[in-house]
Design a protein around this motif. Sequence first.
Motif, short mmCIF file in Angstrom:
data_model
loop_
_atom_site.label_atom_id
_atom_site.label_comp_id
_atom_site.label_asym_id
_atom_site.label_seq_id
_atom_site.Cartn_x
_atom_site.Cartn_y
_atom_site.Cartn_z
N GLU A 202 2.59 -4.97 16.77
CA GLU A 202 2.63 -5.70 15.50
C GLU A 202 1.25 -5.73 14.85
OE1 GLU A 202 3.77 -6.78 18.40
OE2 GLU A 202 5.94 -6.55 18.01
N VAL A 203 0.23 -5.96 15.67
CA VAL A 203 -1.14 -5.98 15.14
C VAL A 203 -1.53 -4.61 14.63
CG1 VAL A 203 -3.56 -6.29 15.76
CG2 VAL A 203 -1.85 -7.93 16.56
N ARG A 204 -1.14 -3.57 15.35
CA ARG A 204 -1.47 -2.21 14.93
C ARG A 204 -0.85 -1.89 13.57
NH1 ARG A 204 -1.69 1.71 20.28
NH2 ARG A 204 -2.89 0.28 21.57
N VAL A 205 0.39 -2.24 13.41
CA VAL A 205 1.06 -1.99 12.12
C VAL A 205 0.35 -2.74 11.00
CG1 VAL A 205 3.18 -2.39 10.80
CG2 VAL A 205 3.32 -1.51 13.13
N SER A 206 -0.04 -3.97 11.28
CA SER A 206 -0.69 -4.78 10.24
C SER A 206 -2.06 -4.26 9.85
CB SER A 206 -0.81 -6.24 10.72
OG SER A 206 -1.75 -6.34 11.80
N LYS A 207 -2.71 -3.54 10.76
CA LYS A 207 -4.05 -3.03 10.46
C LYS A 207 -4.05 -1.68 9.76
CE LYS A 207 -6.68 -5.48 14.05
NZ LYS A 207 -7.58 -5.34 15.23
N LEU A 208 -2.90 -1.02 9.76
CA LEU A 208 -2.83 0.24 9.02
C LEU A 208 -2.96 -0.01 7.53
CD1 LEU A 208 0.11 2.29 10.61
CD2 LEU A 208 -2.27 3.02 10.44
N PRO A 209 -3.61 0.89 6.77
CA PRO A 209 -3.60 0.76 5.30
C PRO A 209 -2.16 0.67 4.80
CG PRO A 209 -5.18 2.42 5.97
CD PRO A 209 -4.43 2.04 7.22
N ALA A 210 -1.85 -0.38 4.07
CA ALA A 210 -0.48 -0.66 3.69
C ALA A 210 0.10 0.46 2.82
CB ALA A 210 -0.41 -1.98 2.93
N TYR A 211 1.34 0.82 3.13
CA TYR A 211 2.05 1.83 2.34
C TYR A 211 3.30 1.20 1.75
CZ TYR A 211 5.04 5.78 1.18
OH TYR A 211 5.87 6.64 0.51
N ASN A 212 3.41 1.23 0.44
CA ASN A 212 4.58 0.72 -0.26
C ASN A 212 5.14 1.84 -1.11
OD1 ASN A 212 6.40 -0.44 -2.07
ND2 ASN A 212 5.27 -2.37 -2.17
N PRO A 213 6.36 2.31 -0.81
CA PRO A 213 6.92 3.44 -1.57
C PRO A 213 6.92 3.22 -3.08
CG PRO A 213 8.27 2.97 0.35
CD PRO A 213 7.25 1.87 0.26
N ARG A 214 7.14 1.99 -3.52
CA ARG A 214 7.18 1.74 -4.97
C ARG A 214 5.83 2.01 -5.62
NH1 ARG A 214 10.60 -3.96 -5.49
NH2 ARG A 214 12.54 -3.17 -4.59
N ASP A 215 4.76 1.70 -4.88
CA ASP A 215 3.42 1.89 -5.44
C ASP A 215 2.82 3.24 -5.11
OD1 ASP A 215 3.56 -0.74 -6.35
OD2 ASP A 215 2.67 -1.52 -4.50
N HIS A 216 3.28 3.82 -4.04
CA HIS A 216 2.57 4.99 -3.52
C HIS A 216 3.40 6.26 -3.46
CE1 HIS A 216 0.26 1.66 -1.32
NE2 HIS A 216 -0.53 2.12 -2.28
N ALA A 217 4.63 6.27 -3.92
CA ALA A 217 5.47 7.46 -3.79
C ALA A 217 6.24 7.75 -5.06
CB ALA A 217 6.43 7.31 -2.61
N PHE A 218 5.60 7.60 -6.22
CA PHE A 218 6.29 7.87 -7.48
C PHE A 218 5.38 8.70 -8.37
CE2 PHE A 218 8.16 6.82 -11.67
CZ PHE A 218 9.45 7.26 -11.40
N PRO A 219 5.51 10.03 -8.32
CA PRO A 219 4.58 10.89 -9.05
C PRO A 219 4.95 11.14 -10.51
CG PRO A 219 6.09 12.23 -7.80
CD PRO A 219 6.45 10.79 -7.50
#
Length: 1400
Positions: A202-219
């Motif tokens: 859980e801590v590892r996931v939280s420390k990853l740079p956050a990825y949100n498809p709405r913000d990061h996957a719409f070209p």
Amino acid sequence: MEAALNSTDLLVFEVNREKFEVPEIDPSTTLLEFLRSRTRFKSVKLGCGEGGCGACVVLLTKYDPVLKQVENITVSSCLTLLCSVNGCSITTSESLGNSKDGFHPIHQRFAGFHASQCGFCTPGMCMSLFSALVNAEKRPSLDASPGDSKLTVSEAEKAISGNLCRCTGYRPIADACKSFAADVDMEDLGINSFWEKGDSKEVRVSKLPAYNPRDHAFPYTEVFKDECLAARLLNSNKHSWYSPVTIEELQSMLQSDKNGTRIKLIVGNTGDGYYKETEKYDKYIDLRYIPELSVVRMDNSGIEFGATLSISKVVQYLREKSKANFDTGEDMVFTKIAEHMEKIASGFIRNSASLGGNLLMAQKKYFPSDIVTLLLAAGSSVSILTGDKRENITMEKFLGRPPLDPKSVLLSVHIPFLEPTRVDGSVQTSSRLLFETYRAAPRPLGNALPYLNAAFLADISLNKNGILVNSVRFAFGAYGTEHSIRARKVEKYLAGKILNVGVIDETVKLVKGDVVSKDGTSHAAYRSSLAVGFVFAFLSSFPSVASSISGNSSEELNGSLLERAAEFNECGNISPNGNLPLLSSAKQVIKSCRDYYPVGEPMPKYGAAIQASGEAVYVDDIPSPPNCLHGALIYSTKPLARVKSISFKSNSQANEVAAVISVKDIPGEGENIGSLAMFGPEPLFAGDVTRCAGDLLAFVVAATQKNANLAAKMALVDYDTEGLDPPILTVEEAVQKSSFFDVPPFMHPAKVGDFSKGMAEADHKILSAEEELGPVSLAFGRVMEVCETISICVMLFVGFWESSLGNKIKLGSQYYFYMETQTALAVPDEDNCMVVYSSSQCPEFANRVIARCLGFPEHNVRVITRRVGGGFGGKGLKSMPVATACALAAHKLRRPVRIYLGRKTDMIIAGGRHPMKITYSVGFKSNGKITALHLDILINAGITQDISPAMPTFIIGAFKKYNWGALSFDIKVCKTNLISRSAMRGPGDVQGTFIAEAIIEHVASLLSMEVDTVREINFHTYESLKLFYRSASGESIEYTLPSIWDKVERTSSFVQRVKTTEQFNQVNIWLKRGISRVPIVHEVLVRPTPGKVSILSDGSIVVEVGGIEMGQGLSTKVQQVTAYALSLIQCDGTEDLVEKVRVLQTDTLSLVQGGFTAGSTTSESSCEAARLCCQVLVERLAPLKEKLQEEMGSVKWDVLILQSNQQNVNLAANAYFIPDSSSSQYLNYGAAVEVNILTGETTILRADIVYDCGQSMNPAVDLGQIEGAFVQGLGFFMLEEYLHNSDGLVVTDSTWTYKIPTIDTIPKQFNVEVLNSGHHHKRVLSSKASGEPPLLLAVSVHCATRAAIKAARKQLKSWGGSEGTDLVFQLDVPATMPVVKQFCGLDTVETYLKYLLSKS
């Protein structure tokens, strides 16, 4: 009428949300050319120009007005024609994020997982992953978490399977990609800068740079989407580009043109990556907008695919059809075809390449197509339009007719529904339809042409006598014929037969008669053996299928027929299960040391994020100055000939040329010098006589790089060889003609001991041909059967080569394959000066060469290098002629001139690693202890010396890793009419290590001993180490090899795995494994290096060092050392000093005596130079700091620096680090374990490396160097063939013919421990080198392969085989698939069948 309304003559598209309107452009212009020359976006790189490397990948987004949906696909921009992106949106890595607006999570994770080294390939990797993320979001299934996308681990790995990287070894790239997967186990991911060891999931996931498809996957942008709704088509006379929307309109265009009009029909243009057309066309017709050509129709007879459908879409439709009709006969066929088609090229090529285009290349140009073979076996047909005539013909007839007329159009492909034989109109319950495809290629996941492809269809049923073969179709392709073929004789023979061993044996004989390569085909016997193996695997699967029908066991159905034939269900597939991950979890063990904080911390590489985003500037990214011209090299294709003249094939081409620069254009006060090494200068251009194929003849200059390249390609060189001696191309010819380079006395390695005395003490001897007294076997008595085991598996029906046996060894060459080819930009400056930007490992020497060529004083030349997109030694001496030619042209024309070599030219002139031939005589005791050894080595140096006279020292340095008792040698450096060989990562050391292991294994085989026992008994004691290595041996505590050897045994469970391997080999007929543990001792030389550190008024720091950043993390380590050394002032605020340090580009007029960045030690010497500068600065700052401390109590760094400025303290310091004699040489140690070859492809199931880095300055950087070097070594020993023709001209000159490792060829489990061996007081901060030594460990792959072959040979002998069963043999390098098969036996299947028949 509708087409006219929706047409435009204005090319309109979007790049990174910026709209571009192009009124006129050459229709042959590629998207890559436009992006790099007409926009500010430079993340898209040119790596090959063939669609084979992925450096130029972009995301193409287009709106489909029919489906009313947006489509996102990756494409290779180096092949995509600009006019074909009309109405589309292009996304590059800069658009995802950047240093100004914030980095995208992809960029952040690539940096944090240490997945970027030189960085040249990284933007393309990021775009491949981004596309996978975008398309994964369209799926309704798979809830996001834990990586926050809907991507699976398998999809994440395969997203970058077509992208090449020469630096990292791929493992950290795979981890960065997998970190986004929904099904990833965070504990499986490797070392990174986000979490600490021991953190929960859980801590590892939280420390990853956050990825949100709405913000990061719409070209895609809404504004541009509205414009796309109009679907405006490009129809423009100005562009000579036309987009018909009906077949009738297409017919009109084709028929209205007069004879002689050159027309190119366009879909994806991917064929240019293979055929590299230079012809200019009068008209380009884009076929993608004709609905009939892109439709999919299905009726009762089958599925019809429009010819312009991309291969990816065909795969998608076939899979959808399979899901909808699960468990039907046609479903099985469609699934197999789809799975096989996914192994063709790479994803970004399949997205553009059309089904019809692939078939036409096969029909018209004899392209070795997999698709044609699949369709042949499936009974497919095609529809063709010629004039007004439409015809449907079978695939076989289509291939057999003359090449299709340019004005004929392939309309569609029909794949029929298939079902078993009907009796009285109904399918019998005892009948089954079987369809299987096969492919043997250097890379499992594609992006490589096959040695052979095959597809088999069988209709079988059961009767009282056994398995009845009702009918079969056998299709074979890519084995050296014009087209794929049906094996009609085989099909006729099998029809109606009851399957048994005799039938299979006769079938095999017929297959060998049908599948015959044409004369001149490489590995012809191997390809024939493959065909036999594939047929055997297919027929052997029938009993297990039949048992599923009847419920009886296969043995009951078929008696003693191939009892373990079911194994082929596992190993006969063309690749592993498509849904399983490529790589398993791996361990990376590092130990940070805070003694010199932040030195020792696993910090991300300096600049990794901007490399990922594409903001890092390489030489070819520098904007062209006004009036800039472009150059290309004209080289000789003959090895020894007079050059009478150079002309061009057409006047139009000649008109495009601004100048042709040759030796005649060198100024009178200048010299014909192109490079400078320690052994003297070498010429830039050939004089009246060219000395080798690849010799530079001229430098052609034109307005664009494209025109310059085309001019060079179209150059006609008139040669004359009358009166000249024949060229010397081999070391044997060099010996005959006494053609050698002298080795200076100071470069001669020292011999050890008395060879004659050592041989006299020996119980057994292996003698070279010169010393042989009789058959070698008499010297040893009986040669017993031996089966060395290693974890390497071999499918016995894959592999071929010829090798010398006994005590003769041949080693091939290797090409650098840096992702950035040789490049330079020369800009004339005021006062007769020249500024040259060069991708160089030695700017200082380039500066000298350019000055001498132009006749300038050295201070009139300034060479600047910021970073290098991969070097490995190839950007050393070989970069100098490129920069010098550019400077010469710029000087003559008084205009800026730049060059970026095409991959083919780069490969032809590079030279690469030294090939050599070795024979040896060795004496040894019965317990395996070697008492004496003599080597005779012939090194093929090429036409000039380069670094070749140093090769004997390098070879013997690594070879001395064992105690040979007495060691003598005769090493000749042969001068031949080949392009000069140069330094390549671990020059000589790699070959020396291999020779040592080959001899150890030879001795072990002859004594029937375990090879590890022979290795261990010949390990050095510290006393013998000092005898062999002298001062480089260091202190006794530094001899860590024995402890590393034991540690590898423990951490890899070596003993248990040896037993497991033995058991595996006993129960598996067609797979053999082996395991190998190999030590290395690598002698390195620390070079003098300059440094300069300056502190600016705000407390920020700039550093200059002699070393060049080329991906090895030099700048990162310098940052850390600078921060540590300045922190010794002990001010407040120095804890984060590393963030204030910037390492500047190398400038030969700012910092002199930079030397070479080579030999793995420039990082540490650059760090020491910087530390010495900081030491001076600390001494200057100390008095003021103490004074302020007395006044203020505590002193902040910023305040101290501000006060220092005001009090005129000199805040810049220079230093020149010169290692003392006791620390200029030292030894590195390491060991590795290898596992497995499967289905003829080298599949390493596991590798365990323990590597002594001393006290690592940055364990993450060193880990990356270890993994990357190992994988590059794997390429040398197993994959990469750098071949030339009978004139000495390189023929493996493209990504099509030269195969470096890819993500699907690295170890499945890649365990590395960076050993912290404590303090080494004579080392720089106790560190040791990591750039080159680990490459030597890859010899273990080769040793493991040899052991697996021994197991195969032992089995072959048990079947009664006579040829190829000797357990003493030498396996040449590289041990490619054909090599492995040759040594396992080309006739293993036939021998096995004969054995079974003898038992019946």
